[in-house]
Design an enzyme around this catalytic site. Sequence first.
Site, mmCIF file in Angstrom:
data_model
loop_
_atom_site.group_PDB
_atom_site.id
_atom_site.type_symbol
_atom_site.label_atom_id
_atom_site.label_comp_id
_atom_site.label_asym_id
_atom_site.label_seq_id
_atom_site.Cartn_x
_atom_site.Cartn_y
_atom_site.Cartn_z
ATOM 1 N N ARG A 1 45.829 36.663 33.868
ATOM 2 C CA ARG A 1 44.689 37.245 33.196
ATOM 3 C C ARG A 1 45.490 38.913 32.827
ATOM 4 N NH1 ARG A 1 42.721 35.814 28.598
ATOM 5 N NH2 ARG A 1 41.511 36.835 28.467
ATOM 6 N N TYR B 1 43.856 36.715 44.445
ATOM 7 C CA TYR B 1 43.729 37.519 43.635
ATOM 8 C C TYR B 1 42.454 38.655 44.762
ATOM 9 C CZ TYR B 1 39.877 40.409 41.182
ATOM 10 O OH TYR B 1 39.859 41.709 40.459
ATOM 11 N N ARG C 1 35.466 47.043 28.810
ATOM 12 C CA ARG C 1 34.682 48.528 29.432
ATOM 13 C C ARG C 1 35.703 49.521 29.313
ATOM 14 N NH1 ARG C 1 35.408 46.572 36.228
ATOM 15 N NH2 ARG C 1 37.831 46.945 35.490
ATOM 16 N N GLU D 1 39.344 49.136 28.097
ATOM 17 C CA GLU D 1 40.238 48.065 28.907
ATOM 18 C C GLU D 1 40.235 46.826 28.120
ATOM 19 O OE1 GLU D 1 39.390 47.388 33.054
ATOM 20 O OE2 GLU D 1 39.263 49.480 33.771
ATOM 21 N N ASP E 1 41.128 41.637 46.817
ATOM 22 C CA ASP E 1 41.002 42.794 47.058
ATOM 23 C C ASP E 1 41.645 43.816 48.251
ATOM 24 O OD1 ASP E 1 38.876 42.255 44.980
ATOM 25 O OD2 ASP E 1 37.412 42.513 46.601
ATOM 26 N N ARG F 1 19.100 41.777 43.163
ATOM 27 C CA ARG F 1 18.457 42.718 44.188
ATOM 28 C C ARG F 1 17.363 43.110 43.598
ATOM 29 N NH1 ARG F 1 23.330 47.225 44.612
ATOM 30 N NH2 ARG F 1 24.288 46.371 46.592
ATOM 31 N N ARG G 1 30.040 36.487 42.840
ATOM 32 C CA ARG G 1 30.401 38.514 42.868
ATOM 33 C C ARG G 1 29.770 39.275 43.210
ATOM 34 N NH1 ARG G 1 36.094 39.191 43.046
ATOM 35 N NH2 ARG G 1 35.575 41.266 42.901
HETATM 36 N N1 UDP Z 1 29.373 39.944 34.952
HETATM 37 C C1 UDP Z 1 28.984 40.128 33.458
HETATM 38 N N2 UDP Z 1 28.984 41.771 32.870
HETATM 39 C C2 UDP Z 1 29.120 42.761 33.258
HETATM 40 C C3 UDP Z 1 29.747 42.586 34.746
HETATM 41 C C4 UDP Z 1 30.327 41.897 35.500
HETATM 42 O O1 UDP Z 1 28.752 39.686 33.258
HETATM 43 O O2 UDP Z 1 29.459 43.997 33.226
HETATM 44 C C5 UDP Z 1 30.355 38.920 35.181
HETATM 45 C C6 UDP Z 1 31.538 38.318 34.675
HETATM 46 O O3 UDP Z 1 31.447 37.011 34.796
HETATM 47 C C7 UDP Z 1 32.911 38.979 35.797
HETATM 48 C C8 UDP Z 1 32.119 38.941 36.578
HETATM 49 O O4 UDP Z 1 30.942 39.129 36.884
HETATM 50 O O5 UDP Z 1 34.234 38.430 35.582
HETATM 51 C C9 UDP Z 1 32.749 39.469 37.945
HETATM 52 O O6 UDP Z 1 33.039 40.530 37.932
HETATM 53 P P1 UDP Z 1 33.510 41.505 38.784
HETATM 54 O O7 UDP Z 1 33.071 43.491 38.428
HETATM 55 O O8 UDP Z 1 33.153 41.534 40.209
HETATM 56 O O9 UDP Z 1 34.697 41.695 38.199
HETATM 57 P P2 UDP Z 1 36.849 42.923 38.426
HETATM 58 O O10 UDP Z 1 35.736 43.951 38.107
HETATM 59 O O11 UDP Z 1 36.487 42.202 39.361
HETATM 60 O O12 UDP Z 1 36.583 42.412 36.903
#
Ligand code: UDP
Length: 369
Positions: free
Chosen positions: A250, A349, A281, A301, A351, A177, A173
């Site tokens: 979850r 899920y 976070r 969170e 968006d 880059r 996801r």
């Molecule tokens: N992820 C990570 N480190 C980060 C942010 C995301 O390893 O700092 C990984 C983690 O496995 C997560 C996935 O990327 O489940 C998808 O992150 P995304 O930000 O898409 O998750 P959301 O914000 O939808 O919970």
Amino acid sequence: MSEKPYDYLVVGAGLFGAVFARQAADAGKRVLVIDRRNHIAGNAYTYLEDKIHVHQYGAHIFHTNNGEVWTYLNRFARFNRFTNTVVANYKGEIYSLPFNMYTFNKMWGVVTPDEAKAVIDEQKKEIQGEPKNLEEQAISLVGRDIYEKLIKGYTEKQWGRECKDLPSFIIRRLPVRLTYDNNYFNALYQGIPIGGYTKMVENMLEGIPVELNQDYLKNREHWNSMADRIVYTGPIDEYFDFAEGPLEYRSVRFETEKLNTPNFQGNAAVNYTDAETPWTRIIEYKWFEDLGSDVTIISREYSSEWKPGDEPYYPVNDEKNSALYQTYKELGDSEPNVIFGGRLGEYRYYDMDGVVARALEVAREELGQ
Ligand code: UDP
């Protein structure tokens, strides 16, 4: 002519319900919207406190590649130019996310894309063949150093499972880059509705009666007598009284506090990527739309396993739950006058843009537009 006062009863005033209600009302239908909460806008709900729009159910950052959805929502809100750029904090070391040249420069001191690529290529050699799980996928995308500092701890906290036991698609996801571009999303359009999501949904529901604090499931007979057709956006398993057992989610717990400082962390989102920090976070809401507040409001969170009674957030689309959902879906398909929609109604899920697109599609089919 029907005996019932409404053509449609929309159960749930979130994005799916609001889009459907708007489309039906615009097609000349008589629509009533109810919600068991005391507010509209579902999990996108925002409220204003001390000149800060707080996202009560977690950060919502609108982004889409769908031009139709973008044009549609712009009827109800103007969007600001917010671009999500996430900061990662690993034991006090700060890195830029998603994985881009700023990240690689900080991690290894490399300056050019070729230098970054050379380090990644060297580190990913430890993975032979197709990556079999999230750990292998992560290392083969960005190397072991980044996996250890920015991925492992965060992912294991978020999902409550080891990276070796998680599917590799989750990490894909995130963009990787070889440019100095730390925009978190690859999306043509991105922003936050000026004035908050609640205001946007309020505009969508203009002229449509809405009754809050009304639980459809507690008084079905009464509500069913109100309209010919029902659009139900609550949990599909709950609609059927969990007859086949509950679907799993979850969940997330938010610890929200107001701080007497105008700037706590200098960014909307800071991810804590080590294993020791218990939260995943911290969101500082004022940076989504800066109205010049003297104070700040933040949420820590905490990710948790869902249990019945908790607020559901992320559907667990593993095999077991997907199969269970299919059973509920078949039950749903045999309810002639009910349309199930949205994240809870379809156990998907989505968006936000996906929800809007789906609601427009369902409205088109239903209303013959
Ligand atoms: N992820 C990570 N480190 C980060 C942010 C995301 O390893 O700092 C990984 C983690 O496995 C997560 C996935 O990327 O489940 C998808 O992150 P995304 O930000 O898409 O998750 P959301 O914000 O939808 O919970």
